[in-house]
Design a protein around this motif. Sequence first.
Motif, PDB file in Angstrom:
ATOM      1  N   UNK A   1      -0.722   3.193  -9.570  1.00  0.00           N
ATOM      2  CA  UNK A   1      -0.674   1.822  -9.043  1.00  0.00           C
ATOM      3  C   UNK A   1      -1.483   0.861  -9.899  1.00  0.00           C
ATOM      4  N   UNK A   2      -0.988  -0.367 -10.004  1.00  0.00           N
ATOM      5  CA  UNK A   2      -1.638  -1.358 -10.867  1.00  0.00           C
ATOM      6  C   UNK A   2      -2.975  -1.827 -10.316  1.00  0.00           C
ATOM      7  N   UNK A   3      -3.155  -1.727  -9.007  1.00  0.00           N
ATOM      8  CA  UNK A   3      -4.396  -2.233  -8.413  1.00  0.00           C
ATOM      9  C   UNK A   3      -4.915  -1.277  -7.345  1.00  0.00           C
ATOM     10  N   UNK A   4      -6.206  -1.434  -7.037  1.00  0.00           N
ATOM     11  CA  UNK A   4      -6.827  -0.733  -5.915  1.00  0.00           C
ATOM     12  C   UNK A   4      -7.657  -1.750  -5.133  1.00  0.00           C
ATOM     13  N   UNK A   5      -7.738  -1.563  -3.835  1.00  0.00           N
ATOM     14  CA  UNK A   5      -8.580  -2.426  -3.026  1.00  0.00           C
ATOM     15  C   UNK A   5     -10.045  -2.087  -3.283  1.00  0.00           C
ATOM     16  N   UNK A   6     -10.935  -2.903  -2.731  1.00  0.00           N
ATOM     17  CA  UNK A   6     -12.365  -2.654  -2.880  1.00  0.00           C
ATOM     18  C   UNK A   6     -12.751  -1.305  -2.296  1.00  0.00           C
ATOM     19  N   UNK A   7     -11.981  -0.861  -1.318  1.00  0.00           N
ATOM     20  CA  UNK A   7     -12.255   0.434  -0.693  1.00  0.00           C
ATOM     21  C   UNK A   7     -11.599   1.591  -1.446  1.00  0.00           C
ATOM     22  N   UNK A   8     -10.849   1.271  -2.514  1.00  0.00           N
ATOM     23  CA  UNK A   8     -10.238   2.315  -3.335  1.00  0.00           C
ATOM     24  C   UNK A   8      -8.815   2.673  -2.969  1.00  0.00           C
ATOM     25  N   UNK A   9      -8.204   1.920  -2.046  1.00  0.00           N
ATOM     26  CA  UNK A   9      -6.835   2.225  -1.642  1.00  0.00           C
ATOM     27  C   UNK A   9      -5.833   1.717  -2.684  1.00  0.00           C
ATOM     28  N   UNK A  10      -4.781   2.493  -2.896  1.00  0.00           N
ATOM     29  CA  UNK A  10      -3.767   2.150  -3.886  1.00  0.00           C
ATOM     30  C   UNK A  10      -2.972   0.913  -3.465  1.00  0.00           C
ATOM     31  N   UNK A  11      -2.672   0.045  -4.448  1.00  0.00           N
ATOM     32  CA  UNK A  11      -1.852  -1.131  -4.230  1.00  0.00           C
ATOM     33  C   UNK A  11      -0.759  -1.162  -5.304  1.00  0.00           C
ATOM     34  N   UNK A  12       0.500  -1.114  -4.874  1.00  0.00           N
ATOM     35  CA  UNK A  12       1.633  -1.025  -5.800  1.00  0.00           C
ATOM     36  C   UNK A  12       2.240  -2.405  -6.048  1.00  0.00           C
ATOM     37  N   UNK A  13       2.398  -2.739  -7.315  1.00  0.00           N
ATOM     38  CA  UNK A  13       2.956  -4.029  -7.722  1.00  0.00           C
ATOM     39  C   UNK A  13       4.480  -3.946  -7.815  1.00  0.00           C
ATOM     40  N   UNK A  14       5.179  -5.092  -7.962  1.00  0.00           N
ATOM     41  CA  UNK A  14       6.633  -5.061  -8.196  1.00  0.00           C
ATOM     42  C   UNK A  14       6.992  -4.225  -9.437  1.00  0.00           C
ATOM     43  N   UNK A  15       6.144  -4.279 -10.453  1.00  0.00           N
ATOM     44  CA  UNK A  15       6.380  -3.467 -11.655  1.00  0.00           C
ATOM     45  C   UNK A  15       6.312  -1.977 -11.311  1.00  0.00           C
ATOM     46  N   UNK A  16       5.355  -1.601 -10.471  1.00  0.00           N
ATOM     47  CA  UNK A  16       5.250  -0.205 -10.036  1.00  0.00           C
ATOM     48  C   UNK A  16       6.508   0.235  -9.299  1.00  0.00           C
ATOM     49  N   UNK A  17       7.038  -0.663  -8.457  1.00  0.00           N
ATOM     50  CA  UNK A  17       8.235  -0.321  -7.696  1.00  0.00           C
ATOM     51  C   UNK A  17       9.438  -0.147  -8.621  1.00  0.00           C
ATOM     52  N   UNK A  18       9.524  -0.969  -9.683  1.00  0.00           N
ATOM     53  CA  UNK A  18      10.611  -0.803 -10.636  1.00  0.00           C
ATOM     54  C   UNK A  18      10.509   0.542 -11.352  1.00  0.00           C
ATOM     55  N   UNK A  19       9.271   0.903 -11.709  1.00  0.00           N
ATOM     56  CA  UNK A  19       9.051   2.198 -12.351  1.00  0.00           C
ATOM     57  C   UNK A  19       9.429   3.331 -11.406  1.00  0.00           C
ATOM     58  N   UNK A  20       9.069   3.197 -10.135  1.00  0.00           N
ATOM     59  CA  UNK A  20       9.405   4.221  -9.152  1.00  0.00           C
ATOM     60  C   UNK A  20      10.919   4.359  -9.015  1.00  0.00           C
ATOM     61  N   UNK A  21      11.636   3.244  -9.072  1.00  0.00           N
ATOM     62  CA  UNK A  21      13.097   3.323  -9.009  1.00  0.00           C
ATOM     63  C   UNK A  21      13.637   4.149 -10.168  1.00  0.00           C
ATOM     64  N   UNK A  22      13.114   3.900 -11.388  1.00  0.00           N
ATOM     65  CA  UNK A  22      13.537   4.682 -12.550  1.00  0.00           C
ATOM     66  C   UNK A  22      13.244   6.174 -12.331  1.00  0.00           C
TER      67      UNK A  22
ATOM     68  N   UNK B   1       0.830  -1.191   0.000  1.00  0.00           N
ATOM     69  CA  UNK B   1       0.000   0.000   0.000  1.00  0.00           C
ATOM     70  C   UNK B   1       0.869   1.247   0.000  1.00  0.00           C
ATOM     71  N   UNK B   2       0.238   2.409  -0.108  1.00  0.00           N
ATOM     72  CA  UNK B   2       0.993   3.642  -0.283  1.00  0.00           C
ATOM     73  C   UNK B   2       1.859   3.957   0.939  1.00  0.00           C
ATOM     74  N   UNK B   3       1.374   3.637   2.130  1.00  0.00           N
ATOM     75  CA  UNK B   3       2.157   3.890   3.336  1.00  0.00           C
ATOM     76  C   UNK B   3       3.402   3.020   3.358  1.00  0.00           C
ATOM     77  N   UNK B   4       3.257   1.749   2.960  1.00  0.00           N
ATOM     78  CA  UNK B   4       4.403   0.839   2.943  1.00  0.00           C
ATOM     79  C   UNK B   4       5.445   1.288   1.918  1.00  0.00           C
ATOM     80  N   UNK B   5       4.991   1.738   0.760  1.00  0.00           N
ATOM     81  CA  UNK B   5       5.926   2.224  -0.262  1.00  0.00           C
ATOM     82  C   UNK B   5       6.635   3.477   0.226  1.00  0.00           C
ATOM     83  N   UNK B   6       5.885   4.356   0.867  1.00  0.00           N
ATOM     84  CA  UNK B   6       6.463   5.588   1.397  1.00  0.00           C
ATOM     85  C   UNK B   6       7.571   5.284   2.399  1.00  0.00           C
ATOM     86  N   UNK B   7       7.325   4.335   3.300  1.00  0.00           N
ATOM     87  CA  UNK B   7       8.311   3.975   4.316  1.00  0.00           C
ATOM     88  C   UNK B   7       9.500   3.248   3.695  1.00  0.00           C
ATOM     89  N   UNK B   8       9.249   2.416   2.695  1.00  0.00           N
ATOM     90  CA  UNK B   8      10.321   1.665   2.030  1.00  0.00           C
ATOM     91  C   UNK B   8      11.282   2.591   1.300  1.00  0.00           C
TER      92      UNK B   8
END
Length: 246
Positions: free
Chosen positions: A28-49, A2-9
């Motif tokens: 983010x590639x996915x969202x939970x049923x409640x609409x919260x962002x979910x970041x995939x490994x692909x998203x993290x690679x993009x963020x690194x770039x 989730x966004x908090x975990x990515x922020x801390x990482x």
Amino acid sequence: MNVKEVSQLVGISIRTLHHYDEIGLLKPDQHTAAGYRQYSPHNLQTLQHILFFKELGFSLKLIKEMIQRPTFDSSDALELQRKSLIAKRSQYDKMIATIEHTIAHLKGEKTMSAKEKFDGLQWDHNPYEQEARERWGDEAVNHSQKKMNAFSTEQQSAISEQWEQLYRQLASRIGTAVDSPETEQLITEWFQMLNNNFGTYSYDAFIGLGQMYVLDERFSTNIDRYGAGLAQYMCDAMEHWGNKQL
């Protein structure tokens, strides 16, 4: 994640991740049923770039243009980033050596020519940035410059004068409330100037541009030349004014 975990990482703010999503840079590639962002490994690679390119001085607009092109290759990008960082490290080593030489010169231990005082301080050419532009982002980089070049010399001079004047006037407002009539009038003029000369900005896009003034070091460094903290002040004022128009 989730966004908090990515922020801390990664060590960047949740607000920054939200902004990257809003401007279409990192969705983010996915969202939970409640609409919260979910970041995939692909998203993290993009963020690194994104963060590597940002560290190398690329604007968010150019990064977005590059990484979203069909021809963008992750391995090629990492190799380019590696070469550019090595070149940057080499330049920093030269700057450190110049500082040490200058200290010794001031102590009378060494002589130093005028040319030697500026070894490592030449930042006017980055071959790897040019390579990235040619591969993935030339259109985005050159768009504003092309528009400016289309104007006559007189028009360019008038626009530059208006640009400089607004920066100076806004710099004089630093420390005052962004909702003051004076600041709102200047931001209105800034919005109109951009739309009259460089494209069509919606209110949301205008707010996003203000956020880039803070998030993109190339913007903030240039803007803060007119007054320390001007980039942040303009960001806050543009957000207030833009939301007021919506």
